[in-house]
Every structure is written in C-alpha cells, then in structure tokens.
Write a protein that holds these residues in place. Structure first.
Motif, short mmCIF file in Angstrom:
data_model
loop_
_atom_site.label_atom_id
_atom_site.label_comp_id
_atom_site.label_asym_id
_atom_site.label_seq_id
_atom_site.Cartn_x
_atom_site.Cartn_y
_atom_site.Cartn_z
N LEU A 12 0.82 -1.21 0.00
CA LEU A 12 0.00 0.00 0.00
C LEU A 12 0.86 1.26 0.00
N LEU A 13 1.98 1.22 0.68
CA LEU A 13 2.90 2.36 0.66
C LEU A 13 3.43 2.58 -0.75
N TRP A 14 3.73 1.48 -1.43
CA TRP A 14 4.18 1.60 -2.83
C TRP A 14 3.08 2.17 -3.71
N ARG A 15 1.83 1.72 -3.48
CA ARG A 15 0.71 2.23 -4.26
C ARG A 15 0.46 3.71 -3.99
N ALA A 16 0.64 4.14 -2.74
CA ALA A 16 0.47 5.55 -2.41
C ALA A 16 1.50 6.40 -3.16
N TRP A 17 2.71 5.92 -3.23
CA TRP A 17 3.75 6.63 -3.99
C TRP A 17 3.39 6.65 -5.48
N ARG A 18 2.84 5.55 -5.98
CA ARG A 18 2.52 5.43 -7.40
C ARG A 18 1.34 6.31 -7.79
N MET A 19 0.44 6.62 -6.82
CA MET A 19 -0.72 7.46 -7.13
C MET A 19 -0.32 8.81 -7.68
N GLU A 20 0.85 9.30 -7.26
CA GLU A 20 1.33 10.59 -7.75
C GLU A 20 1.80 10.48 -9.19
N HIS A 21 1.97 9.23 -9.64
CA HIS A 21 2.52 9.01 -10.97
C HIS A 21 1.51 8.26 -11.85
N GLY A 22 0.25 8.61 -11.71
CA GLY A 22 -0.74 8.10 -12.67
C GLY A 22 -1.60 6.96 -12.18
N GLY A 23 -1.61 6.65 -10.86
CA GLY A 23 -2.46 5.57 -10.35
C GLY A 23 -3.93 5.95 -10.46
N GLU A 24 -4.80 4.99 -10.71
CA GLU A 24 -6.23 5.24 -10.89
C GLU A 24 -7.04 4.39 -9.94
N HIS A 25 -8.24 4.89 -9.60
CA HIS A 25 -9.18 4.12 -8.78
C HIS A 25 -10.05 3.25 -9.68
N LYS A 26 -10.41 2.06 -9.18
CA LYS A 26 -11.28 1.18 -9.95
C LYS A 26 -12.09 0.31 -8.99
N ALA A 27 -13.15 -0.29 -9.52
CA ALA A 27 -14.03 -1.12 -8.70
C ALA A 27 -13.33 -2.42 -8.31
N ALA A 28 -13.62 -2.89 -7.08
CA ALA A 28 -13.03 -4.15 -6.61
C ALA A 28 -13.70 -5.33 -7.28
N ARG A 29 -12.93 -6.35 -7.59
CA ARG A 29 -13.47 -7.57 -8.19
C ARG A 29 -13.71 -8.65 -7.15
N VAL A 30 -12.76 -8.81 -6.21
CA VAL A 30 -12.88 -9.84 -5.17
C VAL A 30 -13.41 -9.18 -3.90
N VAL A 31 -14.68 -9.43 -3.59
CA VAL A 31 -15.30 -8.77 -2.44
C VAL A 31 -15.88 -9.79 -1.46
N GLU A 32 -16.79 -10.64 -1.92
CA GLU A 32 -17.47 -11.58 -1.02
C GLU A 32 -16.50 -12.51 -0.29
N PRO A 33 -15.54 -13.15 -0.98
CA PRO A 33 -14.58 -13.99 -0.25
C PRO A 33 -13.75 -13.19 0.75
N LEU A 34 -13.48 -11.93 0.40
CA LEU A 34 -12.72 -11.06 1.30
C LEU A 34 -13.52 -10.77 2.57
N GLY A 35 -14.83 -10.52 2.41
CA GLY A 35 -15.68 -10.30 3.57
C GLY A 35 -15.76 -11.54 4.46
N LEU A 36 -15.84 -12.70 3.84
CA LEU A 36 -15.92 -13.96 4.59
C LEU A 36 -14.65 -14.18 5.42
N VAL A 37 -13.50 -14.04 4.77
CA VAL A 37 -12.21 -14.25 5.45
C VAL A 37 -11.98 -13.16 6.51
N GLY A 38 -12.31 -11.91 6.15
CA GLY A 38 -12.13 -10.82 7.10
C GLY A 38 -12.97 -10.98 8.34
#
Length: 260
Positions: free
Chosen positions: A126-152
């Motif tokens: 996530l720290l790498w992604r935060a640095w990358r946001m300044e260099h063209g990173g974009e937001h997008k919809a999550a694909r893996v959600v339900e399994p993530l909720g179950l495990v979380g």
C-alpha cells in the motif's frame, strides 16, 4: 429493566486509561478503517490478562457501540459505497459467526503469525501504491469482495481484530477509492460486530462487560464522529500512505508478540 451496578471510585479511576485508549483507537479506526480491534485486543490480552476468547468478546461488545456511531457519521458524510456494502456485510457476518464459534473451542493463535506476516506485506504494498498514485495511479471497482468479507469476518472474530486490516487493505490493493472504502468497511463492521457479539454472549455469557470494556465504549463513542470527518478531509494519497504505515507497524508488532 434491571438496576445497573454502581461504580466505585477505584473502578472509575481504573476505567480512565481505557477511556483514553478507546478514544485514540476509534479516532484512528474511523479515519483509516482499521486498528480499533488490534489496539484494544492487544491491550486486553497483554496488559489486563484476559484470555483470547474473553478479550475478543470484550472488543466486539465495545465495537457494537463504537461502529454504530462511526457508521452514522460515515453515512452523514457520504463516505459509503452502498453496492460495495451489500457485497461485504453478509459474507462478513457468516465468517464472523464461524470465527467466534471456533475461538470458544480452539486456540486461534496458531495461524496468527502467518496472518500478521501477510498483512505486513500488504502494508508495504500500500505504501508503494500511495507513492505510485502521484505518478498516474487510478481508482477502480473491486473484483474480489465476497470472499474477502468472509475471510475478514472470520479472522476478526478468531483474532480479536482484523476486519479493517484485512478488508480495507485488500480493497485498496484492488484500486478502490480510499475515502469510500474506509467508510463502507466501517459501516459494514457494525453488522459484523453485532453478530459476533451475540455469538460470544451465547457461548460465554455476559463476561465481556468488564470495567475495561465500559471505558473503551465511552472513549470510542466520544471519538466516533471525528473519524469520518478526518477521512473525508484528507487527500486520497495521504490517506493511503497513513493506512500503509499503520498496517505495517501494527502487523509487525503483532507478529513480534505472536512469535515471542
């Protein structure tokens, strides 16, 4: 209605540090989408000396109150993605009930070092992604959600905290927008913690209502309205950086405690 027991001066004095911890933990959790369970569960096990099951039960009883206040605040500030919320809440509750049931019957500490090592890696990414946001990173919809909720949900109940670190961090890794991700995960957490609390109370009784738990509730409720406002005001890149730093630091500390 039954009469509430009166608190003695000594109990009130013992409660004050937990009020402070609850305030700080909920302020961080509301703003960054994680850490209340990790901070308070570590305190109850390491300092107060509760068993993992009782500590997790106490934390989730407390979070039933604090997440309700936090959810209302995030909804008010329009920090919630309702489509994402619908995909997270039900799998999270199913995973939470399963984790709470298992924790009352087995020792859930065996898998904790592996989970903490994984979350440390996520924090660094996530720290790498935060640095990358300044260099063209974009937001997008999550694909893996339900399994993530179950495990979380499962890890949150079994480990006494983990919904935010697991779910928030993994959604951000998929490229979701930080503000609405944090608000949505916090709002879904109310339904998760309520379900987990009912499961623990059914298995353990009302032992979760300790003086420490009452102090955490008071501090958490006082801080809950401010977290959503902070999440709304902080720039996405800075918010992602703070999440990465917090996740890495708390996971490394938990990994050290698990291996010590």
């Amino acid at each position: 209605m039954f009469p509430l027991p009166e608190l003695t001066a000594a109990q009130l004095e013992a409660m004050l540090p937990f009020v402070g911890v609850g305030f700080v933990a909920q302020l961080v959790d509301g703003a960054l989408g994680m850490a209340f369970g990790v901070i308070t569960n570590t305190l109850l096990v390491s300092v107060v000396g509760l068993t993992p099951a009782r500590a997790s039960a106490s934390v989730h009883v407390v979070e039933t109150f604090t997440t309700a206040a936090s959810a209302i605040s995030h909804i008010f500030h329009r920090n919630v993605n309702w489509k994402l919320f619908a995909r997270l809440a039900i799998p999270g509750m199913i995973g939470g009930v399963t984790g709470a049931y298992l924790l009352t019957h087995i020792d859930g500490a065996v898998a904790r070092p592996f989970v903490m090592a994984y979350l440390t890696g996520i924090g660094l990414y996530l720290l790498w992604r935060a640095w990358r946001m300044e260099h063209g990173g974009e937001h997008k919809a999550a694909r893996v959600v339900e399994p993530l909720g179950l495990v979380g949900g499962f890890l949150d109940a079994a480990g006494g905290g983990g919904w935010g670190p697991v779910v928030t961090s993994n959604l951000l890794v998929q490229g979701t927008e930080p503000r609405t991700t944090i608000g949505t995960v916090n709002t879904a957490e109310f339904f998760l913690t309520t379900t987990i609390s009912i499961t623990f109370i059914a298995a353990l009784g009302w032992q979760a209502f300790t003086v420490a738990a009452v102090g955490l509730i008071i501090g958490g409720l006082a801080a809950a309205p401010f977290g959503a406002l902070i999440a709304k005001r902080i720039a996405p890149r800075r918010l992602l950086t703070l999440v990465g730093v917090l996740l890495t630091a708390t996971s490394l500390f938990s990994l050290y405690k698990a291996l010590a």
